[in-house]
Design a protein around this motif. Sequence first.
Motif, PDB file in Angstrom:
ATOM      1  N   LEU A  37       0.431  -1.246  -0.100  1.00 32.43           N
ATOM      2  CA  LEU A  37       0.036  -0.105   0.506  1.00 32.43           C
ATOM      3  C   LEU A  37       0.594   1.121  -0.427  1.00 32.43           C
ATOM      4  CD1 LEU A  37      -2.852   0.768   0.169  1.00 32.43           C
ATOM      5  CD2 LEU A  37      -2.154   0.617   3.002  1.00 32.43           C
ATOM      6  N   ALA A  38       1.967   1.418   0.947  1.00 30.33           N
ATOM      7  CA  ALA A  38       2.556   2.382   0.607  1.00 30.33           C
ATOM      8  C   ALA A  38       3.188   2.172  -0.337  1.00 30.33           C
ATOM      9  CB  ALA A  38       3.922   2.319   2.027  1.00 30.33           C
ATOM     10  N   MET A  39       3.770   1.597  -1.088  1.00 32.03           N
ATOM     11  CA  MET A  39       4.661   1.783  -2.161  1.00 32.03           C
ATOM     12  C   MET A  39       3.507   1.963  -3.148  1.00 32.03           C
ATOM     13  SD  MET A  39       7.149   0.234  -4.187  1.00 32.03           S
ATOM     14  CE  MET A  39       7.827   0.596  -5.865  1.00 32.03           C
ATOM     15  N   LEU A  40       2.552   2.161  -3.583  1.00 30.99           N
ATOM     16  CA  LEU A  40       1.746   2.271  -4.816  1.00 30.99           C
ATOM     17  C   LEU A  40       1.205   3.826  -3.946  1.00 30.99           C
ATOM     18  CD1 LEU A  40      -0.846  -0.732  -4.473  1.00 30.99           C
ATOM     19  CD2 LEU A  40       0.641   0.189  -6.264  1.00 30.99           C
ATOM     20  N   ALA A  41       1.145   4.480  -2.693  1.00 29.69           N
ATOM     21  CA  ALA A  41       0.620   5.385  -2.743  1.00 29.69           C
ATOM     22  C   ALA A  41       1.757   6.349  -2.364  1.00 29.69           C
ATOM     23  CB  ALA A  41       0.286   5.449  -1.242  1.00 29.69           C
ATOM     24  N   ARG A  42       2.993   6.488  -2.359  1.00 33.64           N
ATOM     25  CA  ARG A  42       4.031   7.065  -3.096  1.00 33.64           C
ATOM     26  C   ARG A  42       4.257   7.009  -4.204  1.00 33.64           C
ATOM     27  NH1 ARG A  42       7.362   3.603   0.712  1.00 33.64           N
ATOM     28  NH2 ARG A  42       7.757   2.361  -0.871  1.00 33.64           N
ATOM     29  N   ASN A  43       3.614   6.518  -4.693  1.00 29.81           N
ATOM     30  CA  ASN A  43       3.834   6.801  -6.586  1.00 29.81           C
ATOM     31  C   ASN A  43       2.088   6.718  -6.974  1.00 29.81           C
ATOM     32  OD1 ASN A  43       5.879   5.695  -7.649  1.00 29.81           O
ATOM     33  ND2 ASN A  43       5.860   4.064  -5.762  1.00 29.81           N
ATOM     34  N   ALA A  44       1.452   7.698  -6.350  1.00 31.46           N
ATOM     35  CA  ALA A  44      -0.015   7.820  -6.492  1.00 31.46           C
ATOM     36  C   ALA A  44      -0.063   8.811  -7.999  1.00 31.46           C
ATOM     37  CB  ALA A  44      -1.038   8.737  -5.729  1.00 31.46           C
ATOM     38  N   THR A  86     -11.406   1.790  -5.881  1.00 32.96           N
ATOM     39  CA  THR A  86     -11.758   3.817  -5.502  1.00 32.96           C
ATOM     40  C   THR A  86      -9.612   3.508  -5.887  1.00 32.96           C
ATOM     41  OG1 THR A  86     -14.134   3.933  -5.169  1.00 32.96           O
ATOM     42  CG2 THR A  86     -11.825   5.796  -5.189  1.00 32.96           C
ATOM     43  N   TYR A  87      -9.162   3.586  -4.100  1.00 31.18           N
ATOM     44  CA  TYR A  87      -7.990   3.434  -4.654  1.00 31.18           C
ATOM     45  C   TYR A  87      -6.723   3.200  -4.948  1.00 31.18           C
ATOM     46  CZ  TYR A  87      -9.030   6.106  -0.238  1.00 31.18           C
ATOM     47  OH  TYR A  87      -9.605   7.868   0.343  1.00 31.18           O
ATOM     48  N   GLY A  95      -0.002  -3.104 -14.427  1.00 27.10           N
ATOM     49  CA  GLY A  95       0.060  -3.922 -12.415  1.00 27.10           C
ATOM     50  C   GLY A  95      -0.852  -2.448 -12.196  1.00 27.10           C
ATOM     51  N   TYR A  96      -0.707  -1.872 -11.041  1.00 34.13           N
ATOM     52  CA  TYR A  96      -1.536  -1.051 -10.409  1.00 34.13           C
ATOM     53  C   TYR A  96      -0.855   0.243 -10.517  1.00 34.13           C
ATOM     54  CZ  TYR A  96      -3.067  -6.398  -9.782  1.00 34.13           C
ATOM     55  OH  TYR A  96      -3.122  -7.198  -9.638  1.00 34.13           O
TER      56      TYR A  96
END
Length: 118
Positions: A37-44, A86-87, A95-96
């Motif tokens: 989750l942190a990796m994805l959020a850092r690359n929002a 949504t997130y 990927g995501y």
Amino acid sequence: MDRMTMYSDEHLKIETGGPVELDTRRLTLTRKEYELLAMLARNAGEIVPRDVLLSSVWGYCQGTRTRTLDVHIRRLRRKLGVFGDTYIQTVFGVGYRFERFRATPPLFHYPLSHFATA
């Protein structure tokens, strides 16, 4: 020592190193779920390829075929409840992507008098 907020909006708050809160309720995440989750959020807003996530979070070599990532994404979405899709968006074959929360305004706004019948 104060924790720094990595991401925050009206529903989700991610602190650097944890915890994660959804609508002020603390989520119980495994270490790998938090790292993902942190990796994805850092690359929002950016598409993070599967290989990058598998390498960064799990240390897998490029080209490794595994369902681990998909299982963890599914668990994260479930824990994020109605906001899960949504997130965390799937970009098929790539990927995501983590998308920041945006309250969707109504498509049309009519005054109540518009609906009054004579």
